[in-house]
Design an enzyme around this catalytic site. Structure first.
Site, PDB file in Angstrom:
ATOM      1  N   LYS A 183       0.833  -1.201   0.000  1.00 35.96           N
ATOM      2  CA  LYS A 183       0.000   0.000   0.000  1.00 35.96           C
ATOM      3  C   LYS A 183       0.869   1.254   0.000  1.00 35.96           C
ATOM      4  CE  LYS A 183      -3.908  -2.291   0.487  1.00 35.96           C
ATOM      5  NZ  LYS A 183      -5.017  -2.249  -0.488  1.00 35.96           N
ATOM      6  N   HIS A 314     -10.172  -8.761  -8.493  1.00 36.34           N
ATOM      7  CA  HIS A 314      -9.964  -8.325  -7.110  1.00 36.34           C
ATOM      8  C   HIS A 314     -10.524  -9.318  -6.107  1.00 36.34           C
ATOM      9  CE1 HIS A 314     -11.688  -6.076  -3.545  1.00 36.34           C
ATOM     10  NE2 HIS A 314     -10.410  -5.813  -3.423  1.00 36.34           N
TER      11      HIS A 314
END
Length: 384
Positions: A183, A314
């Site tokens: 991230k 995803h």
């Protein structure tokens, strides 16, 4: 001569649907850039909507959707309202059943929560069809490969110290996972660059590395960061902008050498088609449980293939492994170990790839732990 009504060619009918809401606790709170900016709170659980479907002839299938932070009770309630429309239908007529479900809940639209409620049922019907055929779902759809490249997501959250991120990345590589995503999205962009540089050094130049900004940059910041990240040879930059900013994503696709990935947060086929039409992604990331199920996913995948896009579905690897295996060009699938306690089976990973299981359908069975985490359940129809 008029054709037979849909479903008449086969005698089997849906006899029952059992819906359950299962709350999966996470081992530790999860934070990304949306938490740092105050837009969301840390995530401590994921709520799943399971649909189990059985027919008069004894065939069964299972599907699921999910919600993070909010929406679980709403998904369950909507699914329970529309599920009676499926009982008595031929389970092979998945497209027609999906249309019937959409019209049953038409007043709340065809995307968002409504699509996610339908998705669990749609996925269960596809699982049933593949199980009845005695085939893994990928084979029923027509597989291009028996394994799919996979990358790890769970070790690189912003809340983790850098040393932990580095250790997790190295552990993923040792475990045979083919790529690592971390991230980004710190208020201090220099901190993002420091972390990416450290992970790249630990993994080496040739190892696939992705970053995910979780929609936290505006257009100028995304351009600046995209250019600064070019030196690291990233496989992609994910969600650099608001998920609905198709125009902004398209501009980044044109401006950067690094591929741009997006699409996971969209909740209708129409929204993903707009991304494709605008050239707003190099790597498309549809999520079957968010866009109405496998039926919706296949529509998006066909258009993505027509435009020669890369595909990286995803989450929900138990579903998306099969769908990625059926995509013509080499895709990626996202490795999440969170869902492990929900199922009896495990997916095999070796040499950077996740193998399609030989078991019929999706190849999953709900665990006893999942049954214990069930908070509500409803049965529509008569289960023997």
């Amino acid at each position: 001569m008029a054709g037979s009504p849909a479903g008449e060619a086969t005698p089997d009918r849906v006899a029952w649907i059992e819906l359950s809401s299962v709350t999966l606790p996470l081992a530790a709170p999860v934070s990304d850039a949306k938490v740092l900016t105050g837009r969301q709170r840390p995530m401590t659980e994921v709520v799943f909507l399971f649909a189990e479907i059985g027919t008069e002839e004894g065939h069964e299938g299972i599907g699921f959707g999910y919600s993070k932070r909010a929406g679980g009770p709403g998904q369950f309630a909507h699914a329970a309202e529309i599920a009676p429309a499926v009982v008595g239908e031929d389970p092979s007529d998945i497209g027609r059943i999906g249309t019937k479900l959409a019209w049953a809940g038409a007043s709340v639209g065809r995307g968002g929560l409504a699509a996610q409620a339908i998705a669990a049922i749609d996925i269960a019907l596809w699982d049933l069809k593949a199980r009845r055929a005695g085939l893994p779902l990928a084979k029923l759809l027509g597989a291009h490969r028996d394994s799919v490249r996979c990358y790890d997501t769970t070790g690189g959250f912003l809340g983790a110290p850098l040393e932990e991120v580095l250790d997790n990345a190295a552990a993923a590589a040792r475990a045979g996972i083919g790529g690592v995503k971390i991230k980004v999205g710190h208020p201090d962009h220099a901190e993002d660059l420091r972390r990416v540089a450290a992970v790249r050094e630990r993994l080496g130049d040739g190892f696939p590395l992705m970053v995910d900004a979780n929609q936290q940059w505006d257009r100028p910041a995304a351009r600046r960061m995209g250019r600064a990240l070019e030196e690291f040879g990233l496989t992609w930059i994910e969600e650099p902008l608001d998920a609905h900013d198709a125009e902004g994503h398209a501009a980044l696709v044109r401006a950067l050498d690094t591929p741009v990935a997006t699409g996971e947060m969209l909740t209708s086929v129409a929204e993903l088609c707009e991304l494709i039409d605008r050239g707003a992604a190099d790597v498309l990331q549809p999520d079957a449980p968010r866009i109405g199920g496998i039926t919706g996913f296949l529509k998006v995948a066909a258009l993505a293939d027509h435009r020669h896009l890369q595909l990286a579905p995803h989450f929900a690897m138990e579903i998306h492994l099969h769908l990625a295996a059926a995509y013509p060009s080499e895709p990626w699938v996202e490795h999440f170990d969170w869902l492990g306690p929900l199922f009896e089976e495990r997916l095999a990973i070796e040499d950077g790839r996740m193998r399609v299981p030989a078991r019929p359908g999706l190849g999953i069975t709900l665990s006893e732990q999942a049954r214990e985490w069930t908070t509500r359940r409803t049965l529509v129809g008569a289960r023997p």
